[in-house]
Design a protein around this motif. Structure first.
Motif, mmCIF file in Angstrom:
data_model
loop_
_atom_site.group_PDB
_atom_site.id
_atom_site.type_symbol
_atom_site.label_atom_id
_atom_site.label_comp_id
_atom_site.label_asym_id
_atom_site.label_seq_id
_atom_site.Cartn_x
_atom_site.Cartn_y
_atom_site.Cartn_z
ATOM 1 N N PRO A 244 0.829 -1.214 0.000
ATOM 2 C CA PRO A 244 0.000 0.000 0.000
ATOM 3 C C PRO A 244 0.860 1.259 0.000
ATOM 4 O O PRO A 244 2.080 1.196 0.179
ATOM 5 N N LEU A 245 0.212 2.382 -0.199
ATOM 6 C CA LEU A 245 0.897 3.670 -0.202
ATOM 7 C C LEU A 245 0.626 4.381 1.117
ATOM 8 O O LEU A 245 -0.534 4.576 1.498
ATOM 9 N N VAL A 246 1.676 4.771 1.806
ATOM 10 C CA VAL A 246 1.563 5.478 3.086
ATOM 11 C C VAL A 246 2.074 6.899 2.889
ATOM 12 O O VAL A 246 3.233 7.105 2.517
ATOM 13 N N VAL A 247 1.199 7.876 3.127
ATOM 14 C CA VAL A 247 1.529 9.284 2.954
ATOM 15 C C VAL A 247 1.711 9.916 4.328
ATOM 16 O O VAL A 247 0.790 9.904 5.149
ATOM 17 N N VAL A 248 2.898 10.444 4.581
ATOM 18 C CA VAL A 248 3.205 11.087 5.860
ATOM 19 C C VAL A 248 3.438 12.573 5.599
ATOM 20 O O VAL A 248 4.323 12.938 4.839
ATOM 21 N N GLY A 249 2.648 13.415 6.207
ATOM 22 C CA GLY A 249 2.824 14.850 6.033
ATOM 23 C C GLY A 249 1.569 15.603 6.397
ATOM 24 O O GLY A 249 0.461 15.167 6.093
ATOM 25 N N ARG A 250 1.759 16.735 7.047
ATOM 26 C CA ARG A 250 0.604 17.535 7.435
ATOM 27 C C ARG A 250 -0.016 18.208 6.219
ATOM 28 O O ARG A 250 0.642 18.417 5.194
ATOM 29 N N ALA A 251 -1.285 18.556 6.325
ATOM 30 C CA ALA A 251 -1.976 19.260 5.259
ATOM 31 C C ALA A 251 -1.396 20.655 5.108
ATOM 32 O O ALA A 251 -1.303 21.405 6.083
ATOM 33 N N GLY A 252 -1.007 21.002 3.910
ATOM 34 C CA GLY A 252 -0.487 22.332 3.629
ATOM 35 C C GLY A 252 -1.594 23.205 3.077
ATOM 36 O O GLY A 252 -2.602 23.443 3.720
ATOM 37 N N TRP A 253 -1.433 23.635 1.841
ATOM 38 C CA TRP A 253 -2.464 24.473 1.238
ATOM 39 C C TRP A 253 -2.935 23.836 -0.082
ATOM 40 O O TRP A 253 -2.217 23.058 -0.709
ATOM 41 N N ASN A 254 -4.165 24.163 -0.452
ATOM 42 C CA ASN A 254 -4.757 23.682 -1.698
ATOM 43 C C ASN A 254 -4.678 22.163 -1.809
ATOM 44 O O ASN A 254 -4.337 21.611 -2.864
ATOM 45 N N CYS A 255 -4.993 21.475 -0.713
ATOM 46 C CA CYS A 255 -4.901 20.011 -0.725
ATOM 47 C C CYS A 255 -6.189 19.338 -0.288
ATOM 48 O O CYS A 255 -6.185 18.149 0.020
ATOM 49 N N ASP A 256 -7.307 20.080 -0.253
ATOM 50 C CA ASP A 256 -8.572 19.494 0.198
ATOM 51 C C ASP A 256 -8.980 18.313 -0.667
ATOM 52 O O ASP A 256 -9.422 17.266 -0.167
#
Length: 387
Positions: A244-256
């Motif tokens: 699977p794909l694991v995405v680590v990172g806080r929401a920045g901008w224009n990512c809704d």
């Protein structure tokens, strides 16, 4: 005379505003990490006294990092810089600065105009000027103008790759001799394997299997995570479930839209978004992943790639911006706009043990070239040239 002798009695003002915000929010970004690690490395080399400097903040977290309650507080940056840019006269607390340090290093893009104090500024990249579509759009034109103006106040500019130097020379209209390159480093802790028990506990916490594809970075358009998701969707279902794909990172901008797509029910067990994780958790995830998939459209350096190399994690990365320069032949380089090419690289990592071993060996050797001690020593040489 040796650099250390010249700097033996020198105090260096050290921009720590962005670092302080990151420490307060438990969310260090690339600039915060650079300030923290460079500051520690400079202090460890001795014969130099760092004076952490905050603009308009009463945060005390930086005292915990650099010790001794010696933080200097200056006026709020945005309003002071704008006033200085408009009237042409420095409104910063130059007198206060003069009594505390002999040179100021703006590590965090907050570059003051100081009277009687030379200023060295680190500019990571030229994104606000070269790709304005990739920054927040509120008052964007004003911010770009002010960024270019404040950069002109620096006596010398440091950046982190030859690619970034070319971009800064072009978009900030500064001569090449005013820009020096000091590549980033990777801390020794990334070379140390996280023990199996700790890794297992962390995997259980996030309900993750082993051998996943990993992405690390703030969610924003230039990080290109939507294309990475599209590439992962092109893998055979059996391979997606196994890796699977694991995405680590806080929401920045224009990512809704991106966040919504990662939360779709059909992604159950195939895509995980962990938001921000601790340093130990990040290193444990690196030790358990199959590979780092970092296909950013633009990077001034790409620190997660070097950290992955140190952690013996194979890397898929973009063949653009600074990433080719930084990785050499130690990563699988792909066209970041082509999901099929990214998916093909993922299949290669998942099925070719010999390739993984080769990339691990090359990456580990590459990571050894990038140390914070080297970054700090190169920075000291720049201080020396301005004093």
């Amino acid at each position: 005379m040796a650099t250390k002798q010249i700097l033996s009695e020198t105090k260096i003002g050290f921009g720590a505003t962005v670092l302080a915000r990151g420490l307060a929010n438990n969310a260090l970004d690339g600039i915060g990490t650079y300030t923290l690690e460079l500051g520690r490395a400079l202090a460890a080399q001795g014969n130099i006294d760092i004076v952490p400097t905050l603009f308009g903040s009463t945060d005390r977290h930086v005292d915990e990092v650099f010790g001794d309650e010696k933080t200097l507080h200056l006026r709020r940056f945005a309003t002071t810089a704008l006033g200085t840019a408009l009237c042409g006269v420095s409104l910063f607390d130059s007198k206060k600065a003069n009594t505390r340090f002999s040179l100021y290093h703006a590590t965090d893009h907050l570059i003051p105009k100081l009277r009687g104090v030379p200023v060295v500024a680190t500019i990571m990249d030229a994104i606000p000027l070269s790709h304005p579509e990739w920054i927040r759009q509120n008052q964007a034109a004003l911010k770009r103008w002010l960024f270019r103006r404040t950069a002109s106040w620096a006596d010398h500019i440091i950046t982190i790759s030859e690619f970034s130097k070319r971009e800064i020379v072009e978009h900030f209209n500064v001569p090449p001799e005013r820009v020096s390159v000091t590549p980033l480093g990777v801390d020794e802790r990334y070379f140390e394997r996280v023990d199996e028990q700790t890794s297992g506990t962390i995997l259980k916490k996030f309900s993750l299997p082993r051998d996943f594809f990993l992405f690390i970075g703030t969610l924003q358009p230039r990080k290109n995570v939507e294309t990475l998701l599209a590439a992962h969707r092109q893998l055979p279902v059996s391979l997606r479930r196994q890796h699977p794909l694991v995405v680590v990172g806080r929401a920045g901008w224009n990512c809704d839209g991106l966040v919504a797509s990662m939360r779709e029910p059909e992604n159950d067990g195939l895509v995980f978004w962990l938001n921000y994780v601790s340093d130990l958790e990040k290193r444990a995830l690196m030790s358990c992943a199959l590979g780092l998939s970092f296909v950013s459209l633009y990077e001034g350096f790409g620190l997660p790639v070097i950290e992955a190399f140190a952690a013996q994690l194979p890397v898929i990365t973009a063949n653009t911006s600074s990433l080719v320069e930084v990785t050499g032949d130690a990563a699988l380089s792909v066209n970041p706009t082509d999901p099929a090419e990214i998916a093909q690289a993922m299949v290669q990592l998942a099925t070719d043990n010999g390739l993984r071993t080769e990339l691990i060996d090359k990456g580990l050797a590459r990571a050894r070239h990038y140390t914070w001690a080297r970054c700090a020593e190169a920075t000291r040489q720049i201080y020396k040239s301005r004093l």
